[in-house]
Design an enzyme around this catalytic site. Structure first.
Site, PDB file in Angstrom:
ATOM      1  N   ARG A 161       0.818  -1.214   0.000  1.00  0.00           N
ATOM      2  CA  ARG A 161       0.000   0.000   0.000  1.00  0.00           C
ATOM      3  C   ARG A 161       0.852   1.265   0.000  1.00  0.00           C
ATOM      4  O   ARG A 161       0.574   2.209  -0.737  1.00  0.00           O
ATOM      5  CB  ARG A 161      -0.931  -0.011   1.222  1.00  0.00           C
ATOM      6  CG  ARG A 161      -2.028  -1.074   1.176  1.00  0.00           C
ATOM      7  CD  ARG A 161      -2.877  -1.044   2.435  1.00  0.00           C
ATOM      8  NE  ARG A 161      -2.088  -1.320   3.626  1.00  0.00           N
ATOM      9  CZ  ARG A 161      -1.917  -2.535   4.139  1.00  0.00           C
ATOM     10  NH1 ARG A 161      -2.494  -3.572   3.565  1.00  0.00           N
ATOM     11  NH2 ARG A 161      -1.193  -2.710   5.219  1.00  0.00           N
ATOM     12  N   ILE A 162       1.903   1.298   0.825  1.00  0.00           N
ATOM     13  CA  ILE A 162       2.727   2.509   0.906  1.00  0.00           C
ATOM     14  C   ILE A 162       3.570   2.665  -0.348  1.00  0.00           C
ATOM     15  O   ILE A 162       3.690   3.769  -0.899  1.00  0.00           O
ATOM     16  CB  ILE A 162       3.593   2.476   2.178  1.00  0.00           C
ATOM     17  CG1 ILE A 162       2.699   2.534   3.420  1.00  0.00           C
ATOM     18  CG2 ILE A 162       4.581   3.649   2.183  1.00  0.00           C
ATOM     19  CD1 ILE A 162       3.432   2.319   4.732  1.00  0.00           C
ATOM     20  N   ALA A 241      10.627   2.311   6.239  1.00  0.00           N
ATOM     21  CA  ALA A 241       9.934   1.040   6.485  1.00  0.00           C
ATOM     22  C   ALA A 241      10.324   0.462   7.838  1.00  0.00           C
ATOM     23  O   ALA A 241       9.637   0.694   8.839  1.00  0.00           O
ATOM     24  CB  ALA A 241      10.234   0.061   5.353  1.00  0.00           C
ATOM     25  N   ARG A 242      11.431  -0.255   7.892  1.00  0.00           N
ATOM     26  CA  ARG A 242      11.911  -0.866   9.128  1.00  0.00           C
ATOM     27  C   ARG A 242      13.431  -0.795   9.168  1.00  0.00           C
ATOM     28  O   ARG A 242      14.109  -1.003   8.163  1.00  0.00           O
ATOM     29  CB  ARG A 242      11.454  -2.328   9.238  1.00  0.00           C
ATOM     30  CG  ARG A 242       9.983  -2.502   9.578  1.00  0.00           C
ATOM     31  CD  ARG A 242       9.669  -2.019  10.984  1.00  0.00           C
ATOM     32  NE  ARG A 242       8.290  -2.201  11.380  1.00  0.00           N
ATOM     33  CZ  ARG A 242       7.332  -1.300  11.233  1.00  0.00           C
ATOM     34  NH1 ARG A 242       7.599  -0.149  10.640  1.00  0.00           N
ATOM     35  NH2 ARG A 242       6.116  -1.540  11.664  1.00  0.00           N
ATOM     36  N   ASP A 266      14.114   7.247   8.550  1.00  0.00           N
ATOM     37  CA  ASP A 266      13.109   7.385   9.607  1.00  0.00           C
ATOM     38  C   ASP A 266      13.171   6.223  10.585  1.00  0.00           C
ATOM     39  O   ASP A 266      12.505   6.252  11.617  1.00  0.00           O
ATOM     40  CB  ASP A 266      11.710   7.458   8.980  1.00  0.00           C
ATOM     41  CG  ASP A 266      10.627   7.807   9.981  1.00  0.00           C
ATOM     42  OD1 ASP A 266      10.844   8.722  10.818  1.00  0.00           O
ATOM     43  OD2 ASP A 266       9.555   7.164   9.955  1.00  0.00           O
ATOM     44  N   GLU A 271      16.541   0.779  17.099  1.00  0.00           N
ATOM     45  CA  GLU A 271      15.201   0.759  17.682  1.00  0.00           C
ATOM     46  C   GLU A 271      14.887  -0.599  18.292  1.00  0.00           C
ATOM     47  O   GLU A 271      14.174  -0.683  19.294  1.00  0.00           O
ATOM     48  CB  GLU A 271      14.152   1.093  16.623  1.00  0.00           C
ATOM     49  CG  GLU A 271      14.226   2.511  16.103  1.00  0.00           C
ATOM     50  CD  GLU A 271      13.187   2.760  15.020  1.00  0.00           C
ATOM     51  OE1 GLU A 271      11.994   2.875  15.358  1.00  0.00           O
ATOM     52  OE2 GLU A 271      13.568   2.803  13.837  1.00  0.00           O
ATOM     53  N   HIS A 294      11.394   7.824  13.559  1.00  0.00           N
ATOM     54  CA  HIS A 294      10.289   6.898  13.249  1.00  0.00           C
ATOM     55  C   HIS A 294       8.953   7.637  13.360  1.00  0.00           C
ATOM     56  O   HIS A 294       8.000   7.165  13.985  1.00  0.00           O
ATOM     57  CB  HIS A 294      10.311   5.681  14.172  1.00  0.00           C
ATOM     58  CG  HIS A 294       9.611   4.489  13.585  1.00  0.00           C
ATOM     59  ND1 HIS A 294       9.939   3.198  13.910  1.00  0.00           N
ATOM     60  CD2 HIS A 294       8.594   4.385  12.675  1.00  0.00           C
ATOM     61  CE1 HIS A 294       9.165   2.357  13.247  1.00  0.00           C
ATOM     62  NE2 HIS A 294       8.335   3.052  12.490  1.00  0.00           N
ATOM     63  N   GLY A 296       7.319   8.962  10.516  1.00  0.00           N
ATOM     64  CA  GLY A 296       6.689   9.108   9.215  1.00  0.00           C
ATOM     65  C   GLY A 296       5.179   8.997   9.242  1.00  0.00           C
ATOM     66  O   GLY A 296       4.482   9.664   8.465  1.00  0.00           O
ATOM     67  N   ALA A 297       4.643   8.152  10.109  1.00  0.00           N
ATOM     68  CA  ALA A 297       3.193   7.973  10.185  1.00  0.00           C
ATOM     69  C   ALA A 297       2.540   8.946  11.148  1.00  0.00           C
ATOM     70  O   ALA A 297       1.308   8.964  11.266  1.00  0.00           O
ATOM     71  CB  ALA A 297       2.873   6.539  10.609  1.00  0.00           C
TER      72      ALA A 297
END
Length: 336
Positions: A161-162, A241-242, A266, A271, A294, A296-297
């Site tokens: 989706r992203i 993403a990760r 990001d 983490e 982190h 971005g959302a």
């Protein structure tokens, strides 16, 4: 609905909006917002603390806390765990199913926010915004020559989706788009000027490489020293993403040596593994790195959407109703 008994929903995330709280309350849910230590997220809470906070919970709206078998076994009354986000590598989905619970993600809630953030990082790195401001703060107004995103080749790793939302945004830049994707849709690709390639081709030909793949055993440290060596020296890497997708130490070395031109980050390995904290600090200190925590959302709109989807998932499970499409990642409920 079998009765009118209120259900307890515990939220261990910050920025949970009043509209979503009101929605839950209208669905017979008592909402309890966990008190987090200043500057701390739920991912930093100890298991004993989480067990205490969630002792009476029927539903749990969670951010980055680890949802382990040991924790779930201490919470027999917990029926549903709803991630306010889409990644779920910290959720033991097998344990969720084994213990008869349901786990969900907020599918579709933050696509636009993260895609916007990826584009922002691309532009910031290409136009050397951080370097320019650093120089200006130091008293120099010398002009640094940047690079356009316009009509450049952008390689997208992962067309979920992203990733697809990023493709839509790149149309206005008339970008040539290369993509690595497990699932390939020839009609959609033709409509959006996307060419499917293998990883080696994407790395070799892209001016920007942007990561939108999930973190799995197959994708862990996908971007390592060998991958970075295949990129153009003028290329930049974007990761929203990760952190586990990138070997941060190898990225640091590539940036320091000039093997690639810059990075927009990001997410970081540190983490999930504090042993990498030193590498993270070295990365974010570089002038050709634009870094965010982190986030971005984390827009008002994106958090509102993911809050609402997570809440809808909780209510659907507690009511025995239909969970929003694409949201269930583990389901241990008895089959009819």
């Amino acid at each position: 609905m079998s009765d009118n008994k209120p259900r307890t929903v515990v939220v261990t995330q910050r920025f949970f909006d009043e509209e979503t709280i009101a929605y839950l309350q209208a669905q017979r849910c008592e909402v309890r917002l966990a008190e987090l230590p200043p500057g701390k997220a739920d991912g930093e809470l100890a298991e004993d603390t989480l067990a205490q906070v969630l002792a009476q919970a029927d539903g749990w709206i969670v951010g980055h806390a680890r949802v382990t078998r040991a924790l779930l076994e201490r919470l027999p009354g917990l029926k549903v765990i709803a991630r306010r986000g889409v990644g779920y590598e910290r959720v033991d989905t097998a344990a969720v199913a084994d213990l008869g619970k349901v786990a969900t993600i907020a599918a579709g809630g933050n696509d636009a926010s993260v895609a916007d953030h990826a584009l922002a990082l691309m532009l910031a790195v290409q136009h050397r915004l951080r370097e320019s401001q650093m120089q200006m703060n130091a008293g120099s107004w010398a002009i640094l020559t940047g690079a356009d995103l316009y009509r450049k080749t952008v390689g997208i790793v992962g067309l979920g989706r992203i990733g697809r939302s990023v493709v839509q945004r790149l149309q206005g830049f008339e970008a040539r788009i290369l993509a690595v994707s497990q699932q390939q849709d020839a009609t959609w690709a033709r409509q959006h000027n996307v060419t499917y390639v293998d990883m080696a081709q994407l790395l070799a030909h892209s001016d920007v490489v942007t990561l939108h793949a999930p973190l799995t055993p197959a994708t862990r440290l996908l971007i390592d020293a060998q991958a970075l060596a295949r990129m153009k020296p003028t290329a930049v890497l974007i990761n929203t993403a990760r952190g586990g997708l990138v070997d941060d130490a190898a990225l640091l070395a590539a940036l320091q040596s000039g093997a690639i031109a810059g990075a927009g980050l990001d997410v970081f390995l540190s983490e999930s593994d504090p042993a990498h904290a030193g590498t993270t600090q070295a990365l974010i200190a570089l002038p050709n790195v634009v870094a965010t925590p982190h986030s971005g959302a984390s827009t008002h709109e994106g958090l509102g959407r993911t809050n609402r989807i997570a809440a809808q998932c909780v209510v659907a499970v507690l009511d025995g109703g239909q969970v929003p499409a694409g949201c269930v990642i583990a389901d241990g409920r008895p089959r009819a």
